[in-house]
Write an enzyme that holds these catalytic residues in place. Structure first.
Site, PDB file in Angstrom:
ATOM      1  N   ILE A  58       0.774  -0.794  -0.178  1.00  0.00           N
ATOM      2  CA  ILE A  58      -0.179   0.030  -0.063  1.00  0.00           C
ATOM      3  C   ILE A  58       0.720   1.087  -0.076  1.00  0.00           C
ATOM      4  O   ILE A  58       1.877   1.078   0.779  1.00  0.00           O
ATOM      5  CB  ILE A  58      -1.067   0.079   1.519  1.00  0.00           C
ATOM      6  CG1 ILE A  58      -1.983   1.231   1.471  1.00  0.00           C
ATOM      7  CG2 ILE A  58       0.111   0.139   2.852  1.00  0.00           C
ATOM      8  CD1 ILE A  58      -2.808   1.078   2.139  1.00  0.00           C
ATOM      9  N   SER A  59       0.857   2.343  -1.346  1.00  0.00           N
ATOM     10  CA  SER A  59       1.420   3.117  -1.445  1.00  0.00           C
ATOM     11  C   SER A  59       1.049   4.212   0.336  1.00  0.00           C
ATOM     12  O   SER A  59       0.478   4.153   0.845  1.00  0.00           O
ATOM     13  CB  SER A  59       1.213   4.623  -2.600  1.00  0.00           C
ATOM     14  OG  SER A  59       1.300   3.144  -3.396  1.00  0.00           O
TER      15      SER A  59
END
Length: 208
Positions: A58-59
């Site tokens: 997940i960024s």
């Protein structure tokens, strides 16, 4: 506690230059801890990329906010996301536009994201298990395309699924990566380098 953590993140994003109030509100409202493994929930509101399984991440919230801001969305924008992943970026987009189209090549991630979005009462998203390099032609053309993994080169199919004046935001490169924004004007494409980034690779043609 959650409120104070999300407020600290909001303050950090503002310090980093994020100005779009709708994007900041979407990030404040979304429970990022729901999109990551429970063991990592204490890091949910830190500005970190985190593993979500299947070799994917997940960024970090800043990158989510920055890439979304670069799309210059309006409520009626037709949006394509390449790389659903955890569904977090998808959820941010869904707070900003009437409908989001999102492709994921890893079936388990697509399924988990679809289920989580429904649990969060986010229904304005269409997801597809497919090859993101090819885009989603039947849903296009798009005002905005966001790619959440790094491509070795810019996929032509994505360029030609942009509307006139459409925006493509994509990380490009292998070892060293640059975040690019590409704007279509007629049959020409104009590119600008935004900043150095680090993403997992965008894999072409191979579904999992």
């Amino acid at each position: 506690m959650l409120n104070s953590r999300s407020e600290l993140l909001d303050q950090f994003l503002r310090q980093q230059g994020i100005r779009n109030e709708a994007i900041l509100a979407a990030i404040r409202e979304l429970p990022r801890e729901r999109f990551i493994p429970e063991a990592l929930s204490h890091q949910a509101y830190q500005n970190n990329a985190l593993p979500i399984g299947e070799g994917q991440t997940i960024s970090q919230p800043y990158i989510v906010a920055k890439m979304t801001e670069l799309l210059e969305l309006t409520p009626t924008s037709n949006v394509l996301e390449v790389g659903t992943g955890s569904g977090y970026q998808t959820a941010v987009l869904a707070k900003l536009v009437e409908h989001v189209n999102s492709i994921e090549r890893i079936k388990s991630l697509q399924w988990n994201a679809k289920r989580l979005l429904k649990q969060l009462d986010i229904y304005n998203v269409s997801t597809k298990h497919g090859d993101g390099w090819k885009g989603w032609e039947s849903k296009g053309p798009f005002d905005a395309i966001i790619v959440t993994a790094a491509a070795e080169s810019i996929p032509n199919d994505l360029l030609f699924q942009l509307k006139d004046n459409g925006h493509l935001v994509i990380p490009v490169g292998e070892e060293s990566q640059q975040l690019l924004r590409i704007i279509r004007q007629g049959e020409e494409f104009f590119s600008e380098v935004i900043e150095e980034v680090r993403f997992v690779p965008l894999v072409a043609g191979e579904l999992a």
